[in-house]
Design an enzyme around this catalytic site. Structure first.
Site, PDB file in Angstrom:
ATOM      1  N   GLY A 119       0.842  -1.197   0.000  1.00  0.00           N
ATOM      2  CA  GLY A 119       0.000   0.000   0.000  1.00  0.00           C
ATOM      3  C   GLY A 119       0.871   1.238   0.000  1.00  0.00           C
ATOM      4  O   GLY A 119       1.378   1.646  -1.051  1.00  0.00           O
ATOM      5  N   GLU A 176      -4.287   7.883  -2.306  1.00  0.00           N
ATOM      6  CA  GLU A 176      -3.172   8.620  -2.939  1.00  0.00           C
ATOM      7  C   GLU A 176      -2.162   9.107  -1.899  1.00  0.00           C
ATOM      8  O   GLU A 176      -1.612  10.202  -2.011  1.00  0.00           O
ATOM      9  CB  GLU A 176      -3.699   9.754  -3.820  1.00  0.00           C
ATOM     10  CG  GLU A 176      -4.576   9.165  -4.931  1.00  0.00           C
ATOM     11  CD  GLU A 176      -4.937  10.128  -6.036  1.00  0.00           C
ATOM     12  OE1 GLU A 176      -4.130  11.026  -6.323  1.00  0.00           O
ATOM     13  OE2 GLU A 176      -6.024   9.954  -6.600  1.00  0.00           O
TER      14      GLU A 176
HETATM   15  C1  FAD Z   1     -11.830   4.071  -1.856  1.00  0.00           C
HETATM   16  C2  FAD Z   1     -10.407   3.800  -2.238  1.00  0.00           C
HETATM   17  C3  FAD Z   1     -10.005   4.013  -3.536  1.00  0.00           C
HETATM   18  C4  FAD Z   1      -8.679   3.714  -3.921  1.00  0.00           C
HETATM   19  N1  FAD Z   1      -8.330   3.830  -5.247  1.00  0.00           N
HETATM   20  C5  FAD Z   1      -7.128   3.346  -5.644  1.00  0.00           C
HETATM   21  C6  FAD Z   1      -6.798   3.270  -7.031  1.00  0.00           C
HETATM   22  O1  FAD Z   1      -7.588   3.666  -7.895  1.00  0.00           O
HETATM   23  N2  FAD Z   1      -5.602   2.738  -7.394  1.00  0.00           N
HETATM   24  C7  FAD Z   1      -4.704   2.289  -6.476  1.00  0.00           C
HETATM   25  O2  FAD Z   1      -3.644   1.808  -6.869  1.00  0.00           O
HETATM   26  N3  FAD Z   1      -4.976   2.358  -5.131  1.00  0.00           N
HETATM   27  C8  FAD Z   1      -6.162   2.859  -4.699  1.00  0.00           C
HETATM   28  N4  FAD Z   1      -6.473   2.909  -3.360  1.00  0.00           N
HETATM   29  C9  FAD Z   1      -5.495   2.449  -2.394  1.00  0.00           C
HETATM   30  C10 FAD Z   1      -4.919   3.551  -1.520  1.00  0.00           C
HETATM   31  O3  FAD Z   1      -4.065   4.362  -2.270  1.00  0.00           O
HETATM   32  C11 FAD Z   1      -4.239   2.875  -0.314  1.00  0.00           C
HETATM   33  O4  FAD Z   1      -5.285   2.374   0.504  1.00  0.00           O
HETATM   34  C12 FAD Z   1      -3.364   3.819   0.463  1.00  0.00           C
HETATM   35  O5  FAD Z   1      -2.231   4.184  -0.288  1.00  0.00           O
HETATM   36  C13 FAD Z   1      -2.886   3.198   1.795  1.00  0.00           C
HETATM   37  O6  FAD Z   1      -2.401   1.907   1.603  1.00  0.00           O
HETATM   38  P1  FAD Z   1      -2.955   0.739   2.545  1.00  0.00           P
HETATM   39  O7  FAD Z   1      -4.420   0.815   2.547  1.00  0.00           O
HETATM   40  O8  FAD Z   1      -2.325  -0.527   2.126  1.00  0.00           O
HETATM   41  O9  FAD Z   1      -2.465   1.127   4.007  1.00  0.00           O
HETATM   42  P2  FAD Z   1      -1.031   0.823   4.656  1.00  0.00           P
HETATM   43  O10 FAD Z   1       0.054   1.273   3.751  1.00  0.00           O
HETATM   44  O11 FAD Z   1      -0.989  -0.578   5.135  1.00  0.00           O
HETATM   45  O12 FAD Z   1      -1.062   1.803   5.903  1.00  0.00           O
HETATM   46  C14 FAD Z   1      -1.743   1.471   7.125  1.00  0.00           C
HETATM   47  C15 FAD Z   1      -1.407   2.571   8.133  1.00  0.00           C
HETATM   48  O13 FAD Z   1       0.008   2.609   8.371  1.00  0.00           O
HETATM   49  C16 FAD Z   1       0.508   3.907   8.115  1.00  0.00           C
HETATM   50  N5  FAD Z   1       1.854   3.862   7.570  1.00  0.00           N
HETATM   51  C17 FAD Z   1       2.319   3.099   6.549  1.00  0.00           C
HETATM   52  N6  FAD Z   1       3.605   3.375   6.313  1.00  0.00           N
HETATM   53  C18 FAD Z   1       3.964   4.366   7.182  1.00  0.00           C
HETATM   54  C19 FAD Z   1       5.167   5.088   7.428  1.00  0.00           C
HETATM   55  N7  FAD Z   1       6.272   4.905   6.684  1.00  0.00           N
HETATM   56  N8  FAD Z   1       5.167   6.031   8.410  1.00  0.00           N
HETATM   57  C20 FAD Z   1       4.026   6.241   9.139  1.00  0.00           C
HETATM   58  N9  FAD Z   1       2.875   5.583   8.963  1.00  0.00           N
HETATM   59  C21 FAD Z   1       2.844   4.666   7.987  1.00  0.00           C
HETATM   60  C22 FAD Z   1      -0.482   4.514   7.110  1.00  0.00           C
HETATM   61  O14 FAD Z   1      -0.432   5.921   7.105  1.00  0.00           O
HETATM   62  C23 FAD Z   1      -1.799   3.964   7.618  1.00  0.00           C
HETATM   63  O15 FAD Z   1      -2.238   4.750   8.690  1.00  0.00           O
HETATM   64  C24 FAD Z   1      -7.757   3.251  -2.950  1.00  0.00           C
HETATM   65  C25 FAD Z   1      -8.171   3.071  -1.618  1.00  0.00           C
HETATM   66  C26 FAD Z   1      -9.474   3.322  -1.263  1.00  0.00           C
HETATM   67  C27 FAD Z   1      -9.895   3.076   0.165  1.00  0.00           C
END
Ligand code: FAD
Length: 396
Positions: free
Chosen positions: A140, A376
């Protein structure tokens, strides 16, 4: 010297061109989009008819050059369009923002002339919707850890892997897929060896999952995808093989301006609803806006949204000038999304029990806005980026 304020328009005023674009758009949103927003949220219905009509108005080719059928708007105006749509329907705003900034944005960033001619016209008119496939179950925020693979076999690549949370995952006709083609070269960053491809939605091997049931944005399509032996012609490789992550980073930076604008649009609508309500609702013998606790909330919402709007404007202007806008875009996204969510939350409080039920729409705005702090790049990732860019700027 005499200040030039009388001859130079303030940089935050709308230009005549912007007024000419936003006027008809506002009218369309008011008459055609607003009335069905609650029902679409209830049903989770994707508004194909509205998308087609907005496509005819140029809203799905916001920054696509005219020669490919687009509206060729600058980033400032594109952000204003997204704010307007979000103020009426958050789901539609995400559809428009992701189609323009991510899928189409990647093509504008990396496609060669032949690819532009082949793919942009249908995207610019919404004849085909675009999806951008980066996020994976295990990748993510740390997108460079993606494991989807694209293996070259003769004149084609074969893609295997899975993606999650893909906006327009079900309804798109054109997909940009990010996958690893090569291991990182020795000494290079982990992102080295990642490439991007433009993929026809009818390709065998592109398997659509079940759309997600979400907190909000019910009328926006979010779907997991699986690629099983998905064959893509080599000519669909976007940009340089193995250097695709640079384009991914650039696409995300541009997209963040739109997500900031989306947060502001939702927050603005919530503020307007709350301000109207607070002047009408009477408790303890007076309109509740006459209780200072309520008036101060309105002042705070208006100020934070305006600050966010100026950050969005700054990032957009820098992008249009071809200057570095990475930190500005992250600030705009962070401030726009947080100010938007906070304004929606305050609006629910101002409306009391009526804020918690669907008729006044502020609960939907809050649910929709909440995504802007995640998609994003989360708030936390924006903090990481802003700190990095700020420290770099100090070292220069
Ligand atoms: C409705 C919706 C539409 C979306 N549309 C798209 C799309 O069209 N295309 C696409 O590719 N993706 C899409 N996404 C995905 C979205 O970009 C990701 O959900 C987002 O980037 C976060 O990734 P994750 O959910 O895996 O969370 P994770 O990366 O697992 O993060 C979980 C938590 O840990 C924190 N965290 C992670 N790393 C760090 C760090 N280094 N320092 C501090 N905190 C950290 C995060 O901030 C978060 O609070 C979409 C998501 C949703 C919910």
């Amino acid at each position: 010297m005499t200040p030039s304020a009388t001859t130079t328009p303030a940089w935050f005023d709308l230009t005549p061109d912007q007024r000419a674009i936003l006027g008809p758009l506002r009218e369309f949103l008011r008459s055609e989009v607003a009335p069905g927003a609650i029902q679409r949220d209830r049903d989770g219905a994707f508004p194909h008819d509205i998308v087609a009509r907005l496509g005819a108005m140029g809203v799905f080719g916001l920054q696509v050059p005219e020669k490919y059928g687009g509206a060729a708007l600058d980033t400032v105006t594109a952000a204003l369009v997204i704010e307007e749509i979000a103020a009426v329907d958050g789901s539609l705003a995400l559809t428009v923002a992701s189609h323009n900034s991510l899928c189409t944005g990647h093509l504008l960033q990396a496609a060669d002339e032949r690819q532009r001619q082949a793919w942009l016209p249908a995207l610019a008119t919404a004849e085909r919707l675009g999806a951008w496939c980066l996020t994976e179950p295990g990748a993510g925020s740390d997108a460079a850890s993606l494991t989807t693979r694209a293996e070259q076999r003769g004149q084609r690549f074969v893609i295997d892997g899975s993606k999650v949370f893909i906006t327009q995952g079900t309804v798109a006709g054109t997909y940009v897929v990010v996958a690893r083609t090569d291991p990182p070269r020795e000494g290079a960053a982990r992102s080295d060896g990642i490439s991007a491809f433009v993929v026809d939605g009818d390709s065998p091997g592109l398997l659509r999952g079940t759309p997600e049931k979400k907190l909000g944005l019910h009328a926006s399509d979010t779907t997991p995808l699986t690629f099983e032996g998905l064959e893509v012609p080599s000519e669909n490789l976007l940009g340089e093989r193995g250097a695709g992550f640079h384009d991914v980073v650039a696409v995300l930076s541009g997209g963040r301006i739109g997500i900031g604008a989306m947060g502001i649009g939702l927050g603005r609508a919530a503020l307007e609803t709350a301000a109207r309500y607070a002047q009408e609702r009477r408790q303890f013998g007076r309109a509740i806006v006459r209780h200072q606790a309520i008036a101060f909330k309105i002042a705070e919402m208006a100020t934070e949204l305006e600050a966010a709007r100026l950050l969005v404007r700054k990032a957009a202007v820098l992008r249009d000038l071809g200057r570095d806008y990475v930190m500005a875009a992250s600030m705009a996204k962070l401030k726009g999304s947080v100010a938007g969510v906070n304004a929606c939350d305050a609006a629910i409080q101002i409306l009391g029990g009526y804020g918690y039920v669907e008729d006044y729409e502020v609960e939907r705005m809050w649910r929709d806005a909440r995504l802007t702090r995640i998609g994003e790049g989360t708030d936390e990732i924006q903090h990481v980026l802003i700190a990095r860019e700020y420290l770099r700027s100090l070292a220069r």
